[in-house]
Design a protein around this motif. Structure first.
Motif, PDB file in Angstrom:
ATOM      1  N   UNK A  99      33.273 -57.362 122.476  1.00  0.00           N
ATOM      2  CA  UNK A  99      32.378 -58.295 121.798  1.00  0.00           C
ATOM      3  C   UNK A  99      33.045 -58.882 120.558  1.00  0.00           C
ATOM      4  N   UNK A 100      33.018 -60.189 120.473  1.00  0.00           N
ATOM      5  CA  UNK A 100      33.451 -60.907 119.281  1.00  0.00           C
ATOM      6  C   UNK A 100      32.226 -61.655 118.783  1.00  0.00           C
ATOM      7  N   UNK A 101      31.713 -61.258 117.627  1.00  0.00           N
ATOM      8  CA  UNK A 101      30.508 -61.855 117.061  1.00  0.00           C
ATOM      9  C   UNK A 101      30.900 -62.807 115.935  1.00  0.00           C
ATOM     10  N   UNK A 102      30.701 -64.096 116.162  1.00  0.00           N
ATOM     11  CA  UNK A 102      31.030 -65.107 115.160  1.00  0.00           C
ATOM     12  C   UNK A 102      29.737 -65.578 114.510  1.00  0.00           C
ATOM     13  N   UNK A 103      29.676 -65.442 113.206  1.00  0.00           N
ATOM     14  CA  UNK A 103      28.484 -65.804 112.459  1.00  0.00           C
ATOM     15  C   UNK A 103      28.397 -67.324 112.307  1.00  0.00           C
ATOM     16  N   UNK A 104      27.359 -67.873 112.866  1.00  0.00           N
ATOM     17  CA  UNK A 104      27.097 -69.313 112.756  1.00  0.00           C
ATOM     18  C   UNK A 104      25.746 -69.487 112.091  1.00  0.00           C
ATOM     19  N   UNK A 105      25.654 -70.460 111.191  1.00  0.00           N
ATOM     20  CA  UNK A 105      24.391 -70.697 110.498  1.00  0.00           C
ATOM     21  C   UNK A 105      23.832 -72.083 110.787  1.00  0.00           C
ATOM     22  N   UNK A 106      24.545 -72.840 111.599  1.00  0.00           N
ATOM     23  CA  UNK A 106      24.055 -74.135 112.055  1.00  0.00           C
ATOM     24  C   UNK A 106      24.887 -74.558 113.261  1.00  0.00           C
ATOM     25  N   UNK A 107      24.262 -75.247 114.193  1.00  0.00           N
ATOM     26  CA  UNK A 107      24.976 -75.686 115.401  1.00  0.00           C
ATOM     27  C   UNK A 107      25.990 -76.788 115.108  1.00  0.00           C
ATOM     28  N   UNK A 108      25.800 -77.520 114.036  1.00  0.00           N
ATOM     29  CA  UNK A 108      26.707 -78.600 113.656  1.00  0.00           C
ATOM     30  C   UNK A 108      27.824 -78.026 112.782  1.00  0.00           C
ATOM     31  N   UNK A 109      29.100 -78.244 113.182  1.00  0.00           N
ATOM     32  CA  UNK A 109      30.233 -77.678 112.432  1.00  0.00           C
ATOM     33  C   UNK A 109      30.238 -78.090 110.970  1.00  0.00           C
ATOM     34  N   UNK A 110      29.963 -79.358 110.682  1.00  0.00           N
ATOM     35  CA  UNK A 110      29.972 -79.843 109.301  1.00  0.00           C
ATOM     36  C   UNK A 110      28.910 -79.131 108.469  1.00  0.00           C
ATOM     37  N   UNK A 111      27.714 -79.029 108.987  1.00  0.00           N
ATOM     38  CA  UNK A 111      26.638 -78.343 108.268  1.00  0.00           C
ATOM     39  C   UNK A 111      26.976 -76.861 108.105  1.00  0.00           C
ATOM     40  N   UNK A 112      27.516 -76.246 109.153  1.00  0.00           N
ATOM     41  CA  UNK A 112      27.909 -74.843 109.074  1.00  0.00           C
ATOM     42  C   UNK A 112      28.920 -74.633 107.942  1.00  0.00           C
ATOM     43  N   UNK A 113      29.921 -75.508 107.841  1.00  0.00           N
ATOM     44  CA  UNK A 113      30.928 -75.397 106.770  1.00  0.00           C
ATOM     45  C   UNK A 113      30.278 -75.560 105.400  1.00  0.00           C
ATOM     46  N   UNK A 114      29.299 -76.456 105.302  1.00  0.00           N
ATOM     47  CA  UNK A 114      28.607 -76.656 104.021  1.00  0.00           C
ATOM     48  C   UNK A 114      27.803 -75.415 103.627  1.00  0.00           C
ATOM     49  N   UNK A 115      27.148 -74.804 104.588  1.00  0.00           N
ATOM     50  CA  UNK A 115      26.371 -73.593 104.309  1.00  0.00           C
ATOM     51  C   UNK A 115      27.285 -72.482 103.806  1.00  0.00           C
ATOM     52  N   UNK A 116      28.442 -72.313 104.451  1.00  0.00           N
ATOM     53  CA  UNK A 116      29.387 -71.280 104.047  1.00  0.00           C
ATOM     54  C   UNK A 116      30.200 -71.693 102.818  1.00  0.00           C
ATOM     55  N   UNK A 117      30.083 -72.959 102.442  1.00  0.00           N
ATOM     56  CA  UNK A 117      30.858 -73.545 101.342  1.00  0.00           C
ATOM     57  C   UNK A 117      32.350 -73.364 101.585  1.00  0.00           C
ATOM     58  N   UNK A 118      32.774 -73.663 102.822  1.00  0.00           N
ATOM     59  CA  UNK A 118      34.177 -73.594 103.197  1.00  0.00           C
ATOM     60  C   UNK A 118      34.640 -74.973 103.641  1.00  0.00           C
ATOM     61  N   UNK A 119      35.882 -75.272 103.335  1.00  0.00           N
ATOM     62  CA  UNK A 119      36.431 -76.558 103.750  1.00  0.00           C
ATOM     63  C   UNK A 119      37.510 -76.395 104.821  1.00  0.00           C
ATOM     64  N   UNK A 120      37.885 -75.153 105.108  1.00  0.00           N
ATOM     65  CA  UNK A 120      38.887 -74.911 106.150  1.00  0.00           C
ATOM     66  C   UNK A 120      38.390 -75.478 107.481  1.00  0.00           C
ATOM     67  N   UNK A 121      39.313 -75.758 108.350  1.00  0.00           N
ATOM     68  CA  UNK A 121      38.929 -76.154 109.700  1.00  0.00           C
ATOM     69  C   UNK A 121      38.460 -74.910 110.427  1.00  0.00           C
ATOM     70  N   UNK A 122      37.244 -74.926 110.973  1.00  0.00           N
ATOM     71  CA  UNK A 122      36.768 -73.734 111.665  1.00  0.00           C
ATOM     72  C   UNK A 122      37.469 -73.578 113.010  1.00  0.00           C
ATOM     73  N   UNK A 123      37.320 -72.427 113.576  1.00  0.00           N
ATOM     74  CA  UNK A 123      37.828 -72.130 114.898  1.00  0.00           C
ATOM     75  C   UNK A 123      37.323 -73.159 115.904  1.00  0.00           C
ATOM     76  N   UNK A 124      37.996 -73.260 117.002  1.00  0.00           N
ATOM     77  CA  UNK A 124      37.558 -74.105 118.107  1.00  0.00           C
ATOM     78  C   UNK A 124      37.160 -73.176 119.243  1.00  0.00           C
ATOM     79  N   UNK A 125      35.891 -73.193 119.622  1.00  0.00           N
ATOM     80  CA  UNK A 125      35.376 -72.244 120.596  1.00  0.00           C
ATOM     81  C   UNK A 125      36.108 -72.322 121.937  1.00  0.00           C
ATOM     82  N   UNK A 126      36.513 -73.516 122.334  1.00  0.00           N
ATOM     83  CA  UNK A 126      37.248 -73.646 123.605  1.00  0.00           C
ATOM     84  C   UNK A 126      38.627 -72.986 123.505  1.00  0.00           C
ATOM     85  N   UNK A 127      39.262 -73.117 122.345  1.00  0.00           N
ATOM     86  CA  UNK A 127      40.561 -72.483 122.138  1.00  0.00           C
ATOM     87  C   UNK A 127      40.412 -70.958 122.173  1.00  0.00           C
TER      88      UNK A 127
END
Length: 177
Positions: free
Chosen positions: A140-168
């Motif tokens: 099991x790999x549990x990735x914490x997501x707080x919004x389905x939209x990547x941009x909103x998720x990054x804003x919630x976490x206050x991160x500017x890094x490029x997030x992982x790509x689920x397909x990759x």
């Protein structure tokens, strides 16, 4: 009398979900489903406003070598007694200390731990980590997501890094999402 009956019934319930073990020469009753939480750090690179860790010092006090030594010894004691725990690797953000995380995976592999998982925000997943996860066949790999939209998720976490790509991730470790 009611309290005695209640305590007796609770004891009977407890005995049904535990087994007797000897750990380091002492008798214990241990729950049949042991869950081991590996809290690798309280630190996290995210700054979520709702995070319960905000009250902590958000540091990593233990050095990696001592941490890994204690983990190996703990698993040896448990396994010698016939206890095979489910292991959750968590933090803060456990991938902040990549060497520690990779060492944990090596020990879990060495000790043939079959049930384990990682809780991460996913922003520090890279091919080295993903390949190690795949090699160890992490269930099991549990990735914490707080919004389905990547941009909103990054804003919630206050991160500017490029997030992982689920397909990759899926291309390396497989699985479904």
């Amino acid at each position: 009398k009611d309290l005695e009956d209640y305590m007796r019934s609770e004891y009977v319930k407890y005995k049904k979900i535990t087994d007797p073990y000897i750990l380091n020469g002492t008798n214990y009753f241990v729950c049949k489903n042991v869950n081991m939480q590996l809290r690798t750090t309280l630190a996290c690179q995210a700054n979520c406003k709702f995070c319960i860790e905000k009250t902590s010092k958000r540091t990593c006090a233990c050095n990696t070598e001592a941490y890994l030594k204690a983990l190996r010894e703990s698993l040896t004691i448990l396994q010698t007694a016939g206890i095979f725990p489910t292991v959750t690797i968590t933090g803060g953000e456990p991938l902040l200390f990549k060497e520690r995380f990779m060492g944990i995976l090596e020990i879990l592999k060495e000790k043939a731990v079959k049930k384990f998982n990682l809780n991460t925000n996913g922003f520090l997943l890279d091919d080295t980590v993903l390949n190690k996860i795949a090699e160890c066949k992490m269930p099991h790999l549990n990735i914490s997501r707080h919004h389905y939209n990547d941009l909103v998720n990054k804003q919630i976490l206050e991160l500017t890094d490029t997030p992982y790509d689920i397909q990759h991730i899926k291309s390396i470790i497989g699985g479904v999402y």
